[in-house]
Design a protein around this motif. Structure first.
Motif, PDB file in Angstrom:
ATOM      1  N   UNK A   4      35.307   2.925  43.950  1.00 51.40           N
ATOM      2  CA  UNK A   4      34.627   3.801  44.906  1.00 51.40           C
ATOM      3  C   UNK A   4      34.134   5.116  44.305  1.00 51.40           C
ATOM      4  N   UNK A   5      34.279   5.325  42.997  1.00 51.33           N
ATOM      5  CA  UNK A   5      33.931   6.624  42.402  1.00 51.33           C
ATOM      6  C   UNK A   5      32.480   7.027  42.642  1.00 51.33           C
ATOM      7  N   UNK A   6      31.593   6.097  42.721  1.00 58.47           N
ATOM      8  CA  UNK A   6      30.179   6.410  42.913  1.00 58.47           C
ATOM      9  C   UNK A   6      29.775   6.566  44.370  1.00 58.47           C
ATOM     10  N   UNK A   7      30.704   6.318  45.289  1.00 56.65           N
ATOM     11  CA  UNK A   7      30.386   6.381  46.719  1.00 56.65           C
ATOM     12  C   UNK A   7      30.502   7.789  47.278  1.00 56.65           C
ATOM     13  N   UNK A   8      29.804   8.034  48.369  1.00 54.84           N
ATOM     14  CA  UNK A   8      29.911   9.297  49.099  1.00 54.84           C
ATOM     15  C   UNK A   8      31.274   9.352  49.775  1.00 54.84           C
ATOM     16  N   UNK A   9      31.703  10.542  50.141  1.00 59.47           N
ATOM     17  CA  UNK A   9      32.997  10.741  50.784  1.00 59.47           C
ATOM     18  C   UNK A   9      33.031  10.092  52.168  1.00 59.47           C
ATOM     19  N   UNK A  10      34.170   9.452  52.474  1.00 56.31           N
ATOM     20  CA  UNK A  10      34.427   8.942  53.813  1.00 56.31           C
ATOM     21  C   UNK A  10      35.933   8.788  53.984  1.00 56.31           C
ATOM     22  N   UNK A  11      36.394   8.744  55.224  1.00 58.62           N
ATOM     23  CA  UNK A  11      37.824   8.627  55.495  1.00 58.62           C
ATOM     24  C   UNK A  11      38.367   7.356  54.860  1.00 58.62           C
ATOM     25  N   UNK A  12      39.500   7.498  54.155  1.00 59.37           N
ATOM     26  CA  UNK A  12      40.151   6.353  53.543  1.00 59.37           C
ATOM     27  C   UNK A  12      39.593   5.914  52.201  1.00 59.37           C
ATOM     28  N   UNK A  13      38.660   6.656  51.638  1.00 57.04           N
ATOM     29  CA  UNK A  13      38.039   6.273  50.352  1.00 57.04           C
ATOM     30  C   UNK A  13      39.077   6.252  49.225  1.00 57.04           C
ATOM     31  N   UNK A  14      38.837   5.434  48.228  1.00 56.15           N
ATOM     32  CA  UNK A  14      39.694   5.372  47.045  1.00 56.15           C
ATOM     33  C   UNK A  14      38.946   6.009  45.873  1.00 56.15           C
ATOM     34  N   UNK A  15      39.269   7.282  45.613  1.00 59.02           N
ATOM     35  CA  UNK A  15      38.685   8.011  44.484  1.00 59.02           C
ATOM     36  C   UNK A  15      39.745   8.257  43.409  1.00 59.02           C
ATOM     37  N   UNK A  16      40.751   7.410  43.324  1.00 54.83           N
ATOM     38  CA  UNK A  16      41.805   7.620  42.336  1.00 54.83           C
ATOM     39  C   UNK A  16      41.211   7.668  40.941  1.00 54.83           C
ATOM     40  N   UNK A  17      41.621   8.702  40.172  1.00 54.11           N
ATOM     41  CA  UNK A  17      41.174   8.918  38.789  1.00 54.11           C
ATOM     42  C   UNK A  17      39.683   9.204  38.641  1.00 54.11           C
ATOM     43  N   UNK A  18      38.998   9.542  39.714  1.00 47.14           N
ATOM     44  CA  UNK A  18      37.561   9.833  39.635  1.00 47.14           C
ATOM     45  C   UNK A  18      37.322  11.286  39.205  1.00 47.14           C
ATOM     46  N   UNK A  19      36.176  11.542  38.613  1.00 40.30           N
ATOM     47  CA  UNK A  19      35.761  12.891  38.267  1.00 40.30           C
ATOM     48  C   UNK A  19      34.760  13.373  39.313  1.00 40.30           C
ATOM     49  N   UNK A  20      35.148  14.421  40.024  1.00 40.93           N
ATOM     50  CA  UNK A  20      34.304  15.025  41.055  1.00 40.93           C
ATOM     51  C   UNK A  20      34.200  16.522  40.781  1.00 40.93           C
ATOM     52  N   UNK A  21      33.918  16.870  39.529  1.00 41.36           N
ATOM     53  CA  UNK A  21      33.858  18.260  39.074  1.00 41.36           C
ATOM     54  C   UNK A  21      32.574  18.954  39.523  1.00 41.36           C
ATOM     55  N   UNK A  23      31.078  19.968  42.184  1.00 38.56           N
ATOM     56  CA  UNK A  23      30.204  19.421  43.223  1.00 38.56           C
ATOM     57  C   UNK A  23      30.301  20.260  44.489  1.00 38.56           C
ATOM     58  N   UNK A  24      29.325  20.126  45.353  1.00 40.85           N
ATOM     59  CA  UNK A  24      29.365  20.747  46.675  1.00 40.85           C
ATOM     60  C   UNK A  24      29.461  19.603  47.675  1.00 40.85           C
ATOM     61  N   UNK A  25      30.681  19.375  48.170  1.00 46.60           N
ATOM     62  CA  UNK A  25      30.894  18.294  49.139  1.00 46.60           C
ATOM     63  C   UNK A  25      31.676  18.834  50.340  1.00 46.60           C
ATOM     64  N   UNK A  26      31.326  20.054  50.743  1.00 46.50           N
ATOM     65  CA  UNK A  26      32.006  20.698  51.868  1.00 46.50           C
ATOM     66  C   UNK A  26      31.756  19.919  53.158  1.00 46.50           C
ATOM     67  N   UNK A  27      32.715  20.038  54.058  1.00 45.31           N
ATOM     68  CA  UNK A  27      32.607  19.381  55.355  1.00 45.31           C
ATOM     69  C   UNK A  27      32.836  17.879  55.294  1.00 45.31           C
ATOM     70  N   UNK A  28      33.423  17.383  54.223  1.00 48.29           N
ATOM     71  CA  UNK A  28      33.646  15.942  54.061  1.00 48.29           C
ATOM     72  C   UNK A  28      34.896  15.486  54.805  1.00 48.29           C
ATOM     73  N   UNK A  29      34.888  14.239  55.250  1.00 44.61           N
ATOM     74  CA  UNK A  29      36.074  13.639  55.859  1.00 44.61           C
ATOM     75  C   UNK A  29      36.756  12.763  54.816  1.00 44.61           C
ATOM     76  N   UNK A  30      37.836  13.278  54.239  1.00 41.63           N
ATOM     77  CA  UNK A  30      38.625  12.560  53.236  1.00 41.63           C
ATOM     78  C   UNK A  30      40.022  12.253  53.778  1.00 41.63           C
ATOM     79  N   UNK A  31      40.130  12.142  55.097  1.00 41.35           N
ATOM     80  CA  UNK A  31      41.395  11.803  55.730  1.00 41.35           C
ATOM     81  C   UNK A  31      41.893  10.467  55.198  1.00 41.35           C
ATOM     82  N   UNK A  32      43.207  10.409  54.936  1.00 46.51           N
ATOM     83  CA  UNK A  32      43.871   9.185  54.460  1.00 46.51           C
ATOM     84  C   UNK A  32      43.288   8.652  53.151  1.00 46.51           C
ATOM     85  N   UNK A  33      42.553   9.461  52.424  1.00 43.67           N
ATOM     86  CA  UNK A  33      41.930   9.030  51.161  1.00 43.67           C
ATOM     87  C   UNK A  33      42.951   8.968  50.031  1.00 43.67           C
ATOM     88  N   UNK A  34      42.702   8.085  49.075  1.00 45.91           N
ATOM     89  CA  UNK A  34      43.497   8.009  47.850  1.00 45.91           C
ATOM     90  C   UNK A  34      42.783   8.863  46.813  1.00 45.91           C
TER      91      UNK A  34
END
Length: 135
Positions: A4-21, A23-34
């Motif tokens: 999921x590293x290339x995907x936009x933020x959403x609740x429950x996303x799996x961004x484990x070990x991803x690089x998100x340095x 960035x401007x991703x304010x207002x994102x829903x990352x509830x229950x995300x890995x």
């Protein structure tokens, strides 16, 4: 690396070990995300939702989570030098063994939060609700 590293933020996303340095991703829903071991260095995550998210071992150096909701989130072992957590609602969150030097928790709701074995040198808790928090 997560699929999921290339995907936009959403609740429950799996961004484990991803690089998100840086960035401007304010207002994102990352509830229950890995978000385990995710690198958010210098990223703008203001006013986002992290409720129930797992950020164990994530890098939050110089990032901003100001105004975010992180109820019950796991911030254990995060590296958060100079991170802005001001105004964040992190009731029941865990910051166990976290590196949190010079962070800003001004006005944050940290009721019932665990800071056990966390490094908090020069952290600012002015106006924060620390009711029932453990250090």
């Amino acid at each position: 690396m997560s699929a999921d590293c290339g995907n936009m933020a959403y609740a429950g996303i799996d961004w484990q070990d991803c690089s998100k340095k840086a960035l401007i991703i304010r207002g994102s829903d990352l509830s229950r995300a890995n978000l385990v071991e995710t690198d958010f260095t210098s990223t703008d995550l203001r006013n986002s939702k992290f409720d129930g998210a797992n950020l164990e071992g994530a890098t939050l150096v110089r990032s901003s989570l100001a105004g975010s909701s992180a109820k019950g989130a796991n911030f254990s072992k995060v590296e958060g030098y100079r991170t802005d957590f001001s105004g964040m609602d992190a009731q029941g969150a865990a910051f166990t063994n976290a590196e949190l030097q010079r962070v800003d928790f001004t006005g944050a709701n940290l009721a019932g939060t665990s800071f056990e074995k966390a490094e908090l040198g020069c952290a600012n808790f002015e106006g924060a609700n620390l009711t029932g928090s453990r250090f």
